[in-house]
Design a protein around this motif. Sequence first.
Motif, PDB file in Angstrom:
ATOM      1  N   GLY A 216      67.899  86.834 -44.043  1.00 39.88           N
ATOM      2  CA  GLY A 216      69.224  86.534 -44.516  1.00 39.88           C
ATOM      3  C   GLY A 216      70.289  87.576 -43.753  1.00 39.88           C
ATOM      4  O   GLY A 216      71.551  87.789 -44.465  1.00 39.88           O
ATOM      5  N   ARG A 217      70.010  88.509 -42.834  1.00 32.84           N
ATOM      6  CA  ARG A 217      70.782  89.436 -42.543  1.00 32.84           C
ATOM      7  C   ARG A 217      71.589  88.851 -41.283  1.00 32.84           C
ATOM      8  O   ARG A 217      71.123  88.042 -40.384  1.00 32.84           O
ATOM      9  N   GLU A 218      72.793  89.316 -41.233  1.00 34.19           N
ATOM     10  CA  GLU A 218      73.888  88.684 -40.116  1.00 34.19           C
ATOM     11  C   GLU A 218      73.784  89.540 -38.857  1.00 34.19           C
ATOM     12  O   GLU A 218      73.722  90.608 -38.850  1.00 34.19           O
ATOM     13  N   HIS A 219      73.639  88.835 -37.900  1.00 29.58           N
ATOM     14  CA  HIS A 219      73.489  89.114 -36.340  1.00 29.58           C
ATOM     15  C   HIS A 219      74.742  88.845 -35.870  1.00 29.58           C
ATOM     16  O   HIS A 219      75.192  87.738 -35.652  1.00 29.58           O
ATOM     17  N   VAL A 220      75.094  89.723 -34.678  1.00 27.11           N
ATOM     18  CA  VAL A 220      76.163  89.223 -33.723  1.00 27.11           C
ATOM     19  C   VAL A 220      75.587  89.566 -32.314  1.00 27.11           C
ATOM     20  O   VAL A 220      74.989  90.929 -31.880  1.00 27.11           O
ATOM     21  N   LEU A 221      75.586  88.770 -31.370  1.00 24.35           N
ATOM     22  CA  LEU A 221      74.884  88.876 -30.063  1.00 24.35           C
ATOM     23  C   LEU A 221      76.311  88.277 -29.100  1.00 24.35           C
ATOM     24  O   LEU A 221      76.702  87.148 -28.797  1.00 24.35           O
ATOM     25  N   ASP A 222      76.625  89.333 -28.115  1.00 26.28           N
ATOM     26  CA  ASP A 222      77.685  89.000 -27.293  1.00 26.28           C
ATOM     27  C   ASP A 222      76.879  89.276 -25.785  1.00 26.28           C
ATOM     28  O   ASP A 222      75.824  90.198 -25.726  1.00 26.28           O
ATOM     29  N   TYR A 223      77.194  88.004 -25.055  1.00 25.62           N
ATOM     30  CA  TYR A 223      76.574  87.940 -23.906  1.00 25.62           C
ATOM     31  C   TYR A 223      77.510  87.066 -22.849  1.00 25.62           C
ATOM     32  O   TYR A 223      78.349  86.810 -23.328  1.00 25.62           O
ATOM     33  N   GLN A 224      76.943  87.215 -21.342  1.00 25.24           N
ATOM     34  CA  GLN A 224      77.612  86.374 -20.221  1.00 25.24           C
ATOM     35  C   GLN A 224      77.023  85.040 -20.396  1.00 25.24           C
ATOM     36  O   GLN A 224      75.711  84.968 -20.361  1.00 25.24           O
ATOM     37  N   VAL A 225      77.688  83.829 -20.083  1.00 25.70           N
ATOM     38  CA  VAL A 225      77.188  82.784 -19.792  1.00 25.70           C
ATOM     39  C   VAL A 225      77.860  81.968 -18.708  1.00 25.70           C
ATOM     40  O   VAL A 225      79.128  82.104 -18.301  1.00 25.70           O
ATOM     41  N   GLN A 226      77.349  81.202 -17.883  1.00 30.17           N
ATOM     42  CA  GLN A 226      77.792  80.589 -16.749  1.00 30.17           C
ATOM     43  C   GLN A 226      78.660  79.103 -17.633  1.00 30.17           C
ATOM     44  O   GLN A 226      77.946  78.313 -18.062  1.00 30.17           O
ATOM     45  N   ALA A 227      79.791  78.984 -17.551  1.00 30.69           N
ATOM     46  CA  ALA A 227      80.554  77.814 -17.994  1.00 30.69           C
ATOM     47  C   ALA A 227      80.386  76.746 -16.986  1.00 30.69           C
ATOM     48  O   ALA A 227      80.427  76.810 -15.671  1.00 30.69           O
ATOM     49  N   THR A 228      80.754  75.451 -17.463  1.00 29.51           N
ATOM     50  CA  THR A 228      80.622  74.380 -16.693  1.00 29.51           C
ATOM     51  C   THR A 228      81.859  73.458 -16.428  1.00 29.51           C
ATOM     52  O   THR A 228      81.692  72.383 -16.262  1.00 29.51           O
ATOM     53  N   GLY A 229      82.900  74.234 -16.828  1.00 30.92           N
ATOM     54  CA  GLY A 229      84.140  73.440 -16.782  1.00 30.92           C
ATOM     55  C   GLY A 229      84.917  73.511 -15.151  1.00 30.92           C
ATOM     56  O   GLY A 229      85.897  73.213 -15.200  1.00 30.92           O
ATOM     57  N   CYS A 230      84.050  73.955 -14.367  1.00 30.91           N
ATOM     58  CA  CYS A 230      84.974  73.880 -12.893  1.00 30.91           C
ATOM     59  C   CYS A 230      84.873  72.785 -12.567  1.00 30.91           C
ATOM     60  O   CYS A 230      83.888  71.928 -12.525  1.00 30.91           O
ATOM     61  N   ALA A 231      85.992  72.431 -11.599  1.00 38.99           N
ATOM     62  CA  ALA A 231      86.117  70.919 -11.172  1.00 38.99           C
ATOM     63  C   ALA A 231      85.045  70.811  -9.983  1.00 38.99           C
ATOM     64  O   ALA A 231      84.861  69.652  -9.754  1.00 38.99           O
ATOM     65  N   SER A 232      84.688  71.738  -9.365  1.00 41.26           N
ATOM     66  CA  SER A 232      83.624  71.475  -8.400  1.00 41.26           C
ATOM     67  C   SER A 232      82.194  71.377  -8.803  1.00 41.26           C
ATOM     68  O   SER A 232      81.280  71.251  -8.364  1.00 41.26           O
TER      69      SER A 232
END
Length: 83
Positions: free
Chosen positions: A65-81
């Motif tokens: 029941g403990r709250e966690h926060v994870l900040d990370y980097q992700v490859q987004a898929t919104g590029c036109a190419s």
Amino acid sequence: MNLFILALTALLATSSVFAADNANVIHDKTGFFVHLDVAKVLSSTDTYGQCGVVPARLDYLDHQGREHVLDYQVQATGCASDN
């Protein structure tokens, strides 16, 4: 000297009040091998329409029941190419 001690005590008391808001939130460290104990996802970053590597955040509860926060980097898929 007493005025200095009084001011320092007031400063420490004020900072602890502001820190109490996030006192129960655990900020996980990012890395290649991060063990996550996820019982319930509270929120996650929507990367729709973004392009490239973008910052993301995962807020979740573990099985205790403990709250966690994870900040990370992700490859987004919104590029036109990316089609």
